[in-house]
Design a protein around this motif. Structure first.
Motif, PDB file in Angstrom:
ATOM      1  N   ILE A  61      59.886  30.809  49.325  1.00 40.87           N
ATOM      2  CA  ILE A  61      59.302  31.438  48.137  1.00 40.87           C
ATOM      3  C   ILE A  61      58.192  30.574  47.543  1.00 40.87           C
ATOM      4  CG2 ILE A  61      60.866  30.471  46.406  1.00 40.87           C
ATOM      5  CD1 ILE A  61      59.654  34.123  46.607  1.00 40.87           C
ATOM      6  N   ALA A  62      58.304  29.244  47.653  1.00 39.10           N
ATOM      7  CA  ALA A  62      57.250  28.367  47.138  1.00 39.10           C
ATOM      8  C   ALA A  62      55.952  28.578  47.912  1.00 39.10           C
ATOM      9  CB  ALA A  62      57.688  26.906  47.226  1.00 39.10           C
ATOM     10  N   GLU A  63      56.061  28.836  49.211  1.00 39.35           N
ATOM     11  CA  GLU A  63      54.868  29.099  50.026  1.00 39.35           C
ATOM     12  C   GLU A  63      54.242  30.437  49.629  1.00 39.35           C
ATOM     13  OE1 GLU A  63      56.075  28.895  54.069  1.00 39.35           O
ATOM     14  OE2 GLU A  63      56.455  26.734  54.039  1.00 39.35           O
ATOM     15  N   THR A  64      55.079  31.410  49.309  1.00 41.71           N
ATOM     16  CA  THR A  64      54.568  32.702  48.828  1.00 41.71           C
ATOM     17  C   THR A  64      53.793  32.511  47.531  1.00 41.71           C
ATOM     18  OG1 THR A  64      56.343  33.991  49.853  1.00 41.71           O
ATOM     19  CG2 THR A  64      55.231  34.986  47.972  1.00 41.71           C
ATOM     20  N   ALA A  65      54.364  31.730  46.615  1.00 44.04           N
ATOM     21  CA  ALA A  65      53.693  31.465  45.333  1.00 44.04           C
ATOM     22  C   ALA A  65      52.358  30.766  45.553  1.00 44.04           C
ATOM     23  CB  ALA A  65      54.602  30.615  44.442  1.00 44.04           C
ATOM     24  N   ARG A  66      52.325  29.786  46.455  1.00 47.87           N
ATOM     25  CA  ARG A  66      51.071  29.076  46.730  1.00 47.87           C
ATOM     26  C   ARG A  66      50.042  30.000  47.356  1.00 47.87           C
ATOM     27  NH1 ARG A  66      54.497  24.488  47.489  1.00 47.87           N
ATOM     28  NH2 ARG A  66      54.980  25.042  49.631  1.00 47.87           N
ATOM     29  N   ALA A  67      50.496  30.881  48.260  1.00 46.39           N
ATOM     30  CA  ALA A  67      49.573  31.820  48.908  1.00 46.39           C
ATOM     31  C   ALA A  67      48.919  32.742  47.890  1.00 46.39           C
ATOM     32  CB  ALA A  67      50.319  32.640  49.963  1.00 46.39           C
ATOM     33  N   LEU A  68      49.717  33.281  46.966  1.00 47.31           N
ATOM     34  CA  LEU A  68      49.183  34.174  45.939  1.00 47.31           C
ATOM     35  C   LEU A  68      48.176  33.451  45.048  1.00 47.31           C
ATOM     36  CD1 LEU A  68      52.459  36.057  44.927  1.00 47.31           C
ATOM     37  CD2 LEU A  68      50.535  36.997  46.207  1.00 47.31           C
ATOM     38  N   TRP A  69      48.502  32.216  44.655  1.00 49.74           N
ATOM     39  CA  TRP A  69      47.594  31.469  43.780  1.00 49.74           C
ATOM     40  C   TRP A  69      46.315  31.057  44.497  1.00 49.74           C
ATOM     41  CZ3 TRP A  69      46.383  29.971  38.945  1.00 49.74           C
ATOM     42  CH2 TRP A  69      47.232  30.394  37.928  1.00 49.74           C
ATOM     43  N   LEU A  70      46.395  30.755  45.798  1.00 52.91           N
ATOM     44  CA  LEU A  70      45.190  30.393  46.549  1.00 52.91           C
ATOM     45  C   LEU A  70      44.241  31.582  46.675  1.00 52.91           C
ATOM     46  CD1 LEU A  70      46.666  28.084  49.344  1.00 52.91           C
ATOM     47  CD2 LEU A  70      45.071  27.432  47.517  1.00 52.91           C
ATOM     48  N   ILE A  71      44.795  32.771  46.920  1.00 54.61           N
ATOM     49  CA  ILE A  71      43.962  33.980  46.994  1.00 54.61           C
ATOM     50  C   ILE A  71      43.299  34.235  45.643  1.00 54.61           C
ATOM     51  CG2 ILE A  71      44.024  36.486  47.302  1.00 54.61           C
ATOM     52  CD1 ILE A  71      46.380  36.007  49.268  1.00 54.61           C
ATOM     53  N   TYR A  72      44.089  34.111  44.608  1.00 57.31           N
ATOM     54  CA  TYR A  72      43.616  34.305  43.228  1.00 57.31           C
ATOM     55  C   TYR A  72      42.507  33.308  42.890  1.00 57.31           C
ATOM     56  CZ  TYR A  72      44.377  34.433  38.059  1.00 57.31           C
ATOM     57  OH  TYR A  72      44.261  34.519  36.700  1.00 57.31           O
ATOM     58  N   ALA A  73      42.729  32.045  43.213  1.00 64.21           N
ATOM     59  CA  ALA A  73      41.728  31.007  42.944  1.00 64.21           C
ATOM     60  C   ALA A  73      40.475  31.221  43.790  1.00 64.21           C
ATOM     61  CB  ALA A  73      42.321  29.624  43.214  1.00 64.21           C
ATOM     62  N   GLY A  74      40.652  31.705  45.018  1.00 65.69           N
ATOM     63  CA  GLY A  74      39.505  31.955  45.884  1.00 65.69           C
ATOM     64  C   GLY A  74      38.578  33.025  45.337  1.00 65.69           C
ATOM     65  N   PHE A  75      39.152  34.126  44.873  1.00 67.21           N
ATOM     66  CA  PHE A  75      38.325  35.188  44.280  1.00 67.21           C
ATOM     67  C   PHE A  75      37.651  34.692  42.995  1.00 67.21           C
ATOM     68  CE2 PHE A  75      40.942  38.458  46.649  1.00 67.21           C
ATOM     69  CZ  PHE A  75      39.868  38.974  47.366  1.00 67.21           C
ATOM     70  N   THR A  76      38.367  33.885  42.217  1.00 67.64           N
ATOM     71  CA  THR A  76      37.781  33.335  40.987  1.00 67.64           C
ATOM     72  C   THR A  76      36.582  32.460  41.312  1.00 67.64           C
ATOM     73  OG1 THR A  76      39.967  33.326  39.923  1.00 67.64           O
ATOM     74  CG2 THR A  76      38.247  31.971  38.920  1.00 67.64           C
ATOM     75  N   ALA A  77      36.737  31.589  42.297  1.00 70.66           N
ATOM     76  CA  ALA A  77      35.641  30.705  42.697  1.00 70.66           C
ATOM     77  C   ALA A  77      34.453  31.499  43.216  1.00 70.66           C
ATOM     78  CB  ALA A  77      36.133  29.722  43.762  1.00 70.66           C
ATOM     79  N   ALA A  78      34.723  32.566  43.964  1.00 75.21           N
ATOM     80  CA  ALA A  78      33.637  33.395  44.497  1.00 75.21           C
ATOM     81  C   ALA A  78      32.835  34.043  43.371  1.00 75.21           C
ATOM     82  CB  ALA A  78      34.214  34.470  45.421  1.00 75.21           C
ATOM     83  N   LEU A  79      33.537  34.573  42.359  1.00 73.31           N
ATOM     84  CA  LEU A  79      32.838  35.196  41.235  1.00 73.31           C
ATOM     85  C   LEU A  79      32.019  34.167  40.460  1.00 73.31           C
ATOM     86  CD1 LEU A  79      32.185  37.525  39.350  1.00 73.31           C
ATOM     87  CD2 LEU A  79      34.358  37.107  38.158  1.00 73.31           C
ATOM     88  N   ILE A  80      32.589  32.998  40.216  1.00 76.44           N
ATOM     89  CA  ILE A  80      31.863  31.949  39.497  1.00 76.44           C
ATOM     90  C   ILE A  80      30.590  31.571  40.251  1.00 76.44           C
ATOM     91  CG2 ILE A  80      31.946  29.520  38.786  1.00 76.44           C
ATOM     92  CD1 ILE A  80      34.930  29.949  38.161  1.00 76.44           C
TER      93      ILE A  80
END
Length: 512
Positions: free
Chosen positions: A185-204
């Protein structure tokens, strides 16, 4: 016998760990404060207080063991404590100044609105003359932290929380189900946050790149980061008083696809990254979500083209101009359907039919597993299927007809949970609207029935802007404290989808 009471010490200890780690996020506005020479002491003191409170709570239990009810309590209390801790910088920075955020109720409102990604503000003046760059960046950051979920973040980075991670994330996850993407489950949480952070970085990166060209003259690095922090979490806060209307049409168009992305189940992006795009494009909820965005945007654009909105002076829609109608139509649907709350025009001044259409759109919500608020597309989809089943089996009483979604049978427990959530959502929303209208009338700041209706929906749905004085360029500052406290509660239970919070108040029954 199964324990049915909450272990208070274990709950407080887990919550203290979360609060202590959350305090580290204040280092971001502290760096901003040092760069601009504003409010550095405010965030240094706030971090110290938050660490002390968190450490004190954490010491209450050396080896906390969580049961199911404890997990509900931890999630509910953690979000409440996040809002309390997040309010500290507002109170300190606003003390002795004209800022409305110096008042504890306003500060808590602003903080809860940020962490729950509601985007409703308790201050009438958003400007760098009234608030420091650091305080305004903290507003933005609270939304980004709350978007994917505080608990999901903590499970991703704290090994001790991963032990009970599945139970905690299930209580926090938006929607009727949690997809486990990886064996741990910790890997699932990290995967979701990495995708989220990736889209944020792309928009910035895109916004900052545009700011280097004549296409976006006032989009500097600060604004790019600030709006990146509030777009992907479907937040809606902006350091600009005119929201996204402060920027050029090109910049406004850039926000549209990212707001749509924020309303998609982030687990689907995981499958795309794993080279299995069929999971996304074959997903029934995803197809319905895109269909609703496209259809609603087309309807609104046509209405605006033929004069559904007067020229407002700030980001106003120009009647008969195709690009203007398409842009404002696409933007407002992408913003309000999934509860982002950004605005390119003051839709509170649009005609009655258009405003009621937007209220209807606000009821839909984003996808399950997205950062969007509201009831969620998948719930509406299943409710429609349940309605059809009931009509069909009434006409054909001998037929057994299960509800299917994507070719699979939907469990009756899931259906019951959706029916309970929807009933509670409408019940709490309706009663709150009545209270808001009565309480504002009591103090001579009466809202109309429609405005109170919109205010209740905007807060429990984590949408942000309402109608009238609570519109996209308005503020909740003038409301009485009792109404603000109610709205703080609505934002809280709305983000946690009501049931986990209310379940804590239901007496347990021993199993024998």
């Amino acid at each position: 016998m199964t324990r049915t009471t909450v272990d208070v010490r274990a709950t407080l200890s887990y919550t203290g760990t979360i609060v202590k780690l959350l305090s580290a996020s204040m280092s971001v506005p502290l760096v901003v404060a040092l760069i601009y020479g504003e409010d550095a002491l405010t965030f240094a003191v706030s971090m110290t207080i938050a660490v002390a409170v968190g450490a004190g709570m954490e010491r209450l239990d050396d080896e906390p063991d969580l049961g199911p009810r404890d997990a509900l309590a931890v999630v509910s209390l953690a979000w409440l404590m996040a809002a309390v801790v997040g309010a500290i910088p507002y109170v300190i920075a606003g003390y002795g100044t004209p800022s409305a955020l110096g008042h504890p109720v306003n500060a808590l409102f602003e903080s809860m609105s940020g962490f729950t990604t509601t985007g409703a503000t308790a201050t009438a003046e958003i400007s760098f003359e009234r608030h420091s760059h650091a305080v305004l960046m903290w507003r933005q950051l609270t939304q980004w932290l709350g978007g994917m979920g505080i608990i999901v973040l903590m499970v991703a980075i704290l090994p001790q929380l991963a032990v009970n991670g599945a139970e905690l994330m299930k209580s926090e996850a938006p929607g009727p189900g949690l997809q486990k993407l990886t064996p741990r489950i910790a890997e699932t949480a990290r995967a979701l946050w990495l995708i989220y952070a990736g889209f944020t970085a792309a928009l910035i990166a895109i916004l900052f790149g545009l700011g280097l060209t004549p296409l976006a003259p006032n989009m500097d690095l600060y604004n790019a980061i600030a709006h990146g922090f509030s777009t992907l979490p479907t937040g809606g806060f902006s350091p600009q008083a005119e929201s996204i209307a402060a920027f050029s049409p090109v910049v406004q168009w850039v926000f549209v696809p990212f707001m749509v992305i924020a309303g998609v189940n982030f687990a689907l992006f995981w499958y795309v990254l794993r080279d299995d795009p069929r999971e996304m494009f074959g997903n029934t909820e995803f197809r319905m979500y895109l269909g609703l965005v496209t259809g609603f945007a087309a309807v609104l654009a046509v209405g605006l083209f033929y004069g559904g909105a007067p020229e407002t002076g700030i980001g106003g829609v120009t009647e008969g101009v195709t690009e203007s109608a398409l842009r404002h139509g696409a933007f407002q649907i992408a913003s309000l359907l999934n509860s982002t709350g950004f605005a390119t025009a003051n839709f509170a001044e649009w005609d009655t039919q258009t405003k009621f259409f937007l209220l209807f759109v606000m009821f839909v919500g984003g996808s399950a597993g997205s950062t969007g608020g509201g009831i969620k597309v998948i719930r509406w989809l299943i409710l429609l299927k349940v309605l059809y089943r009931e009509l069909y089996t009434t006409a054909n009483p001998d037929v057994v007809r299960p509800v299917r979604l994507g070719g699979e049978v939907v469990d009756e427990d899931v259906i019951r949970g959706i029916l309970v959530f929807t009933l509670l959502y409408f019940l709490v929303f309706a009663l709150s609207a009545v209270f808001i209208e009565l309480d504002t009338t009591r103090v001579g700041e009466g809202l109309t029935g429609t405005q109170a209706f919109a205010a209740s929906l905007a807060t429990i749905g984590n949408i942000g802007p309402g109608l009238g004085p609570l519109g996209p360029f308005g503020s909740y500052e003038f409301l009485p404290n009792a109404t603000k406290l109610l709205m703080i509660g609505l934002m809280w239970i709305g983000r946690l989808e009501i049931v986990p919070v209310l379940a804590l108040f239901v007496a347990g029954v021993d199993e024998r």
